[in-house]
Enzyme design. Sequence first.
Site, PDB file in Angstrom:
ATOM      1  CD  GLU A 156       9.340   9.853  -2.796  1.00 51.66           C
ATOM      2  OE1 GLU A 156      10.401   9.970  -3.425  1.00 51.66           O
ATOM      3  OE2 GLU A 156       8.231   9.753  -3.336  1.00 51.66           O
ATOM      4  CG  HIS A 207      -1.624   1.299   1.463  1.00 47.27           C
ATOM      5  ND1 HIS A 207      -2.641   1.786   0.669  1.00 47.27           N
ATOM      6  CD2 HIS A 207      -1.438   2.243   2.416  1.00 47.27           C
ATOM      7  CE1 HIS A 207      -3.033   2.958   1.121  1.00 47.27           C
ATOM      8  NE2 HIS A 207      -2.320   3.269   2.183  1.00 47.27           N
ATOM      9  CE1 TYR A 238       8.207  19.063   3.330  1.00 42.03           C
ATOM     10  CE2 TYR A 238      10.433  18.281   3.594  1.00 42.03           C
ATOM     11  CZ  TYR A 238       9.292  18.810   4.127  1.00 42.03           C
ATOM     12  OH  TYR A 238       9.222  19.072   5.460  1.00 42.03           O
ATOM     13  CB  SER A 267      11.201   5.771 -14.091  1.00 40.69           C
ATOM     14  OG  SER A 267      10.120   6.656 -14.194  1.00 40.69           O
ATOM     15  CB  SER A 268      12.243   9.228 -10.226  1.00 39.66           C
ATOM     16  OG  SER A 268      11.085   8.555  -9.864  1.00 39.66           O
ATOM     17  CG  ASP A 284       7.132  17.132 -26.701  1.00 37.77           C
ATOM     18  OD1 ASP A 284       7.403  16.724 -25.551  1.00 37.77           O
ATOM     19  OD2 ASP A 284       6.398  16.512 -27.488  1.00 37.77           O
ATOM     20  CG  HIS A 292      11.923  14.682   5.458  1.00 39.67           C
ATOM     21  ND1 HIS A 292      10.823  14.353   6.188  1.00 39.67           N
ATOM     22  CD2 HIS A 292      11.820  15.995   5.215  1.00 39.67           C
ATOM     23  CE1 HIS A 292      10.096  15.415   6.402  1.00 39.67           C
ATOM     24  NE2 HIS A 292      10.678  16.436   5.834  1.00 39.67           N
ATOM     25  CE  LYS A 318       3.639  26.888  -1.667  1.00 41.00           C
ATOM     26  NZ  LYS A 318       4.349  27.777  -2.569  1.00 41.00           N
ATOM     27  CB  THR A 376       4.846  24.992   5.698  1.00 39.68           C
ATOM     28  OG1 THR A 376       6.072  24.268   5.548  1.00 39.68           O
ATOM     29  CG2 THR A 376       3.710  24.131   5.229  1.00 39.68           C
ATOM     30  CD1 TRP A 436       6.699   3.395   4.313  1.00 41.54           C
ATOM     31  CD2 TRP A 436       7.685   4.208   2.481  1.00 41.54           C
ATOM     32  NE1 TRP A 436       7.017   4.699   4.569  1.00 41.54           N
ATOM     33  CE2 TRP A 436       7.629   5.231   3.457  1.00 41.54           C
ATOM     34  CE3 TRP A 436       8.269   4.494   1.248  1.00 41.54           C
ATOM     35  CZ2 TRP A 436       8.139   6.503   3.224  1.00 41.54           C
ATOM     36  CZ3 TRP A 436       8.777   5.776   1.041  1.00 41.54           C
ATOM     37  CH2 TRP A 436       8.718   6.762   2.018  1.00 41.54           C
ATOM     38  CG  HIS A 477      12.002  14.792  11.196  1.00 42.17           C
ATOM     39  ND1 HIS A 477      11.914  15.997  10.575  1.00 42.17           N
ATOM     40  CD2 HIS A 477      11.440  13.917  10.343  1.00 42.17           C
ATOM     41  CE1 HIS A 477      11.319  15.864   9.406  1.00 42.17           C
ATOM     42  NE2 HIS A 477      11.023  14.600   9.247  1.00 42.17           N
ATOM     43  CG  HIS A 478      11.458  10.310   9.113  1.00 41.84           C
ATOM     44  ND1 HIS A 478      10.129  10.196   8.805  1.00 41.84           N
ATOM     45  CD2 HIS A 478      11.914  11.368   8.399  1.00 41.84           C
ATOM     46  CE1 HIS A 478       9.803  11.130   7.923  1.00 41.84           C
ATOM     47  NE2 HIS A 478      10.861  11.862   7.666  1.00 41.84           N
ATOM     48  NE  ARG A 481       3.493   3.712  10.923  1.00 39.18           N
ATOM     49  CZ  ARG A 481       4.423   4.226  10.137  1.00 39.18           C
ATOM     50  NH1 ARG A 481       5.421   4.894  10.642  1.00 39.18           N
ATOM     51  NH2 ARG A 481       4.360   4.071   8.835  1.00 39.18           N
ATOM     52  CB  SER A 533      -0.109  28.132  -6.551  1.00 36.58           C
ATOM     53  OG  SER A 533       0.538  27.905  -5.325  1.00 36.58           O
TER      54      SER A 533
END
Lengths: 544, 281
Positions: free
Chosen positions: A259, A78, A261, A173-174, A108, A257, A335, A332, A143, A306-307, A454, A272
């Site tokens: 990721e 998931h 963002y 790919s990314s 293009d 982390h 924004k 943040t 994950w 922080h994880h 969890r 926006s």
Amino acid sequence: MAYGAAAAHGEHDHHPTGWKRWVYSTNHKDIGTMYIWLSFVAAIIGGAMSWYIRLELAHPGIQYIDDFQFYNVLVTAHGFLMVFFVVMPAMIGGFGNWFVPLMIGAPDMAFPRMNNISFWLLAAALVLLVLSTVVGDGPGTGWTVYPPLSNANYQPGPSVDFGILALHVAGASSILGAVNFIVTIFNMRAPGMTMHRMPLFVWAILVTAFLLLLAVPVLAGALTMLLTDRNFGTTFFAPDGGGDPVLWQHLFWFFGHPEVYIIIIPAFGIISQVISTFSKRPVFGYLGMAYAMVSIGVVGFIVWAHHMYTVGLDADARAYFTAATLIIAVPTGIKIFSWLATMWGGSIEFETPMLCAIGFIWLFVIGGVTGVLLANAGIDFAMHDTYYVVAHFHYVMAIAAIFAMFAGWYYWIGKMSGRQYPDLLSKVQFWVFFIGVNVLFFPQHFLGLAGMPRRIPDYPDAYWGWNYVSSIGALITAVGTFMFFYIVWYTYRSGKPVTADNPWGEGATTLEWVVPSPAPFHTHEELPVIGSGGRPTTQAAPAE
Amino acid sequence: MLEKLKILVPFIALGVMASPIAASAEEGLAKPWQMNLQDAASPVMDKIHDFHSLLMVVMVGIVLFVLAILGYVCFRFSAKRNPVPSKTSHNTLLEVVWTAVPIVILIIIAIPGMRLLYFHDRAQDYEMTLKVTGHQWYWTYNYPDQGDFEFDSIPVPEGDLEPGQPRLLTVDNRVVLPVDTNIQVLITADDVIHNWAVPALGMKIDATPGRINERWVRIDKEGMYYGMCSELCGVYHSFMPIQVEAVSKEAFAKWVEQAQEEFAQNDGSSVNLVEAEQKSR
């Protein structure tokens, strides 16, 4: 201008037909469309997994899933599916491919063939990932794939190797996609489209592309080390050979982390555009908005631990990561307040994309404030690995991102397909989904505060009540999801044709709204020249 | 917002709740429909409660503030009420304010946050040590200062529970600890990463193979405190509970005497290296 008129002018709309059009495609619009469809496919699989999880968790005890390895596989798959194959393809590959060239007035992407391979690598990665869950016992690691649990002793069989390969291929790919976006945005802007005139969505994709380019190779390195640990007897992460499991966590989260963002910054871009369009005002504090995204991207690279507040890091290190993480709240906040200020004084049309954008703000603010709490290493000992974290990250990056994707789809589908979504049904869909996800995730804060961990298939009986409410929320969300897919089907089949270049009126000022709907196969055959305010001084001229 | 909702809880609970776990004076576990942190039974958890209360005020304040603006804007500046949009796109003062004010709020949060962080970092003047080792899927406890005896703490299967014992939280041999004592806790694991967590004590720390983590705890009240493994550790991750019984110092001394006899067959080494080696193969 209608689609037929553009098609009649064959020279400009010539394209291969049949399967060759899609498999061999080098057209940014077709590739974008394929990304969006891939995202739909992955969303159905990943969504089904989450509903199965919530079904099991609706009551204490074991009801449906008595193979706990399978439960862990569901949790793992998931996460992977939603992050790498739903949100990223839809926002970066899908909307990014479609609208970055249109918005900057480029014909293009810079490397059309690389664009093709980016997509097909991702499709191959999706197949590998789905295969990983059915070969052997499946990857039951979460994950985050923490060793030693992900080592061959504890996850024997080929599943985790398939998963690693899937991530490697998706990562390639990314990276290719990121290079393509960076080169396109830096080199192919139309005359007059200076960096500071670019729409914020383009800024968002640019920042995201840099994050991908810098973060994904770190994941690739870590995955390779894990692969050799599993198969060739190295011990990068095994203490009995001088390795360290915590090294994996540092490498993983150095990628992980940024990721998050990578997922949410494109959402900022979409929101926006939508808020500006439907408030009929330019975005308030444009420069602040653009550089807020840049600074979120930069700071996002120096907060990864922080994880890892409970792994036994030194208190001084945790103090640093606490402070650095709190700082992210500032850009943040800029924004959020800029979006509110854009609406303030505007003339707001509550079209469905706008509703989704307002929903996004609500979800993002709730997820944001719990993020400020979780940033504090001191209190994280009560929250770490509980449902509080689950609630937080689903609010802030999962469902917020999904609402940004809904907003983007509703906003641009007229341009992409030449047909408009059914208005009333889409508003009902918004409300059903919005209520569903809040009922689903808000009670999980309570579960987390009360200490429920969890990734467990069964829980002590006291946690039953809010789990049950949460599962009801999942049911409502499922209804909302199927309504969305019905809307997609309905729109393509019998949606009202969009005849105007710009169906949204004066607020929609970006360049995609000066080309016909649906956007013809080739656009901007004569480069538009951009004047002040980002608007073209000469009209883009495909056909006509 | 939470506080208001709380008033509703008893009513919901009365209507829907299944029979709860028999409550004794100090039961360190979640209650049905609980919406907040578990009651504190250690100084660390006390401070976590205080800090959480502060953060709740800030968080609810921010959410309500944004919600209020959002509501007002949607009402006042809808196309019906405000057909002509303003074209202002900057206001330097406003932008400085909404950058500076969050910084001030963050500093207000960070100061008590940092204090809390350093407060529960490391044991000071501890009076005894408890060693904890995580395995798939049970815990081993060792008392180096009480004769170095050790025992395994195996979860009790659902069918063998006695009335009043909570499901998924009960073990055969629980950790017994004295109250009002500074206890150093040393934690490791011998297979995969586990996490030794007891919410009421504010305790949560990874058990990582190849590392020894340190934490301290001081239990304020006698009672039974429950926790669960808090790091995904494989198939039976949700079935390796932690059960801490806090007793008076005298009762603890008595228990130690019994335990020394009962668990005497152990050779005293905290981690059985041969077994660990075999397991990791």
